[in-house]
Design a protein around this motif. Structure first.
Motif, mmCIF file in Angstrom:
data_model
loop_
_atom_site.group_PDB
_atom_site.id
_atom_site.type_symbol
_atom_site.label_atom_id
_atom_site.label_comp_id
_atom_site.label_asym_id
_atom_site.label_seq_id
_atom_site.Cartn_x
_atom_site.Cartn_y
_atom_site.Cartn_z
ATOM 1 N N LYS A 1 0.913 -1.280 -0.125
ATOM 2 C CA LYS A 1 0.060 -0.057 0.050
ATOM 3 C C LYS A 1 0.937 1.269 0.115
ATOM 4 C CE LYS A 1 -4.295 1.735 2.049
ATOM 5 N NZ LYS A 1 -4.746 1.929 3.175
ATOM 6 N N GLY A 2 0.552 2.173 -0.911
ATOM 7 C CA GLY A 2 1.399 3.348 -0.930
ATOM 8 C C GLY A 2 2.619 3.339 -1.458
ATOM 9 N N CYS A 3 3.333 2.272 -1.859
ATOM 10 C CA CYS A 3 4.689 1.994 -2.581
ATOM 11 C C CYS A 3 4.490 2.242 -3.861
ATOM 12 C CB CYS A 3 5.046 0.553 -2.125
ATOM 13 S SG CYS A 3 7.048 0.530 -2.541
ATOM 14 N N ARG A 4 5.343 2.930 -4.414
ATOM 15 C CA ARG A 4 5.551 3.166 -5.972
ATOM 16 C C ARG A 4 6.830 2.570 -6.604
ATOM 17 N NH1 ARG A 4 1.239 3.070 -7.977
ATOM 18 N NH2 ARG A 4 1.807 3.994 -9.656
ATOM 19 N N ALA A 5 7.662 1.883 -5.603
ATOM 20 C CA ALA A 5 8.661 1.492 -5.974
ATOM 21 C C ALA A 5 8.795 0.222 -7.085
ATOM 22 C CB ALA A 5 9.737 0.833 -4.852
ATOM 23 N N ALA A 6 9.751 -0.131 -8.040
ATOM 24 C CA ALA A 6 9.693 -1.227 -8.937
ATOM 25 C C ALA A 6 9.719 -2.465 -7.984
ATOM 26 C CB ALA A 6 10.758 -0.778 -9.971
ATOM 27 N N ALA A 7 8.824 -3.316 -8.768
ATOM 28 C CA ALA A 7 8.931 -4.652 -8.165
ATOM 29 C C ALA A 7 9.912 -5.565 -8.305
ATOM 30 C CB ALA A 7 7.412 -5.645 -8.388
ATOM 31 N N VAL A 8 10.415 -6.188 -7.619
ATOM 32 C CA VAL A 8 11.489 -7.266 -8.060
ATOM 33 C C VAL A 8 11.220 -8.639 -7.728
ATOM 34 C CG1 VAL A 8 13.611 -5.563 -8.440
ATOM 35 C CG2 VAL A 8 13.046 -6.318 -6.138
ATOM 36 N N TRP A 9 10.194 -8.708 -6.858
ATOM 37 C CA TRP A 9 9.584 -10.102 -6.404
ATOM 38 C C TRP A 9 8.284 -10.530 -6.766
ATOM 39 C CZ3 TRP A 9 13.423 -13.361 -4.216
ATOM 40 C CH2 TRP A 9 14.692 -12.928 -4.097
ATOM 41 N N VAL A 10 8.051 -11.680 -6.837
ATOM 42 C CA VAL A 10 6.739 -12.111 -7.309
ATOM 43 C C VAL A 10 6.288 -13.088 -6.011
ATOM 44 C CG1 VAL A 10 4.952 -13.286 -8.568
ATOM 45 C CG2 VAL A 10 6.943 -11.900 -9.753
ATOM 46 N N LEU A 11 5.283 -12.620 -5.322
ATOM 47 C CA LEU A 11 4.758 -13.598 -4.403
ATOM 48 C C LEU A 11 3.522 -14.180 -4.829
ATOM 49 C CD1 LEU A 11 6.233 -10.968 -2.672
ATOM 50 C CD2 LEU A 11 5.146 -12.067 -0.732
ATOM 51 N N ALA A 12 3.591 -15.727 -4.816
ATOM 52 C CA ALA A 12 2.440 -16.459 -5.527
ATOM 53 C C ALA A 12 1.838 -16.997 -4.300
ATOM 54 C CB ALA A 12 2.958 -17.517 -6.291
ATOM 55 N N TRP A 13 0.357 -16.706 -4.113
ATOM 56 C CA TRP A 13 -0.393 -17.162 -3.112
ATOM 57 C C TRP A 13 -1.593 -17.828 -3.535
ATOM 58 C CZ3 TRP A 13 -4.903 -14.496 -1.803
ATOM 59 C CH2 TRP A 13 -5.007 -13.401 -2.388
ATOM 60 N N ASN A 14 -2.263 -18.415 -2.595
ATOM 61 C CA ASN A 14 -3.274 -19.234 -2.834
ATOM 62 C C ASN A 14 -4.299 -19.265 -1.373
ATOM 63 O OD1 ASN A 14 -4.955 -21.766 -2.710
ATOM 64 N ND2 ASN A 14 -4.892 -21.712 -4.743
#
Ligand SMILES: [Zn+2]
Length: 74
Positions: free
Chosen positions: A11-24
């Motif tokens: 929330k509120g973060c505009r940084a470039a993503a470097v990780w993917v969290l896969a969830w279910n």
């Protein structure tokens, strides 16, 4: 995912993503389904913990690796 630079899901973060969290969420998703959140270096741990305590977290993968996996999928 588009070719645009993906942004962290925190929330509120505009940084470039470097990780993917896969969830279910087993209550609402089929077992093989994977929802994904993106995270910058700073928020990876926070988001992983959020999902982890609920038992939702399946995988944490570098974004580049995730994209390679998506492309190699038949
Ligand atoms: Zn972030």
């Amino acid at each position: 995912m588009s070719d645009e630079t993906p942004i962290c899901s925190a929330k509120g973060c505009r940084a470039a993503a470097v990780w993917v969290l896969a969830w279910n969420n087993p209550k609402i998703h089929a077992p093989e389904r994977r929802k994904t959140w993106l995270a910058c270096e700073e928020h990876r741990e926070h988001l992983a913990q959020f999902l982890g305590v609920r038992g939702f977290l399946k995988d944490v993968v570098p974004l580049e690796e995730w994209r390679a996996r998506e492309e190699s999928r038949p």
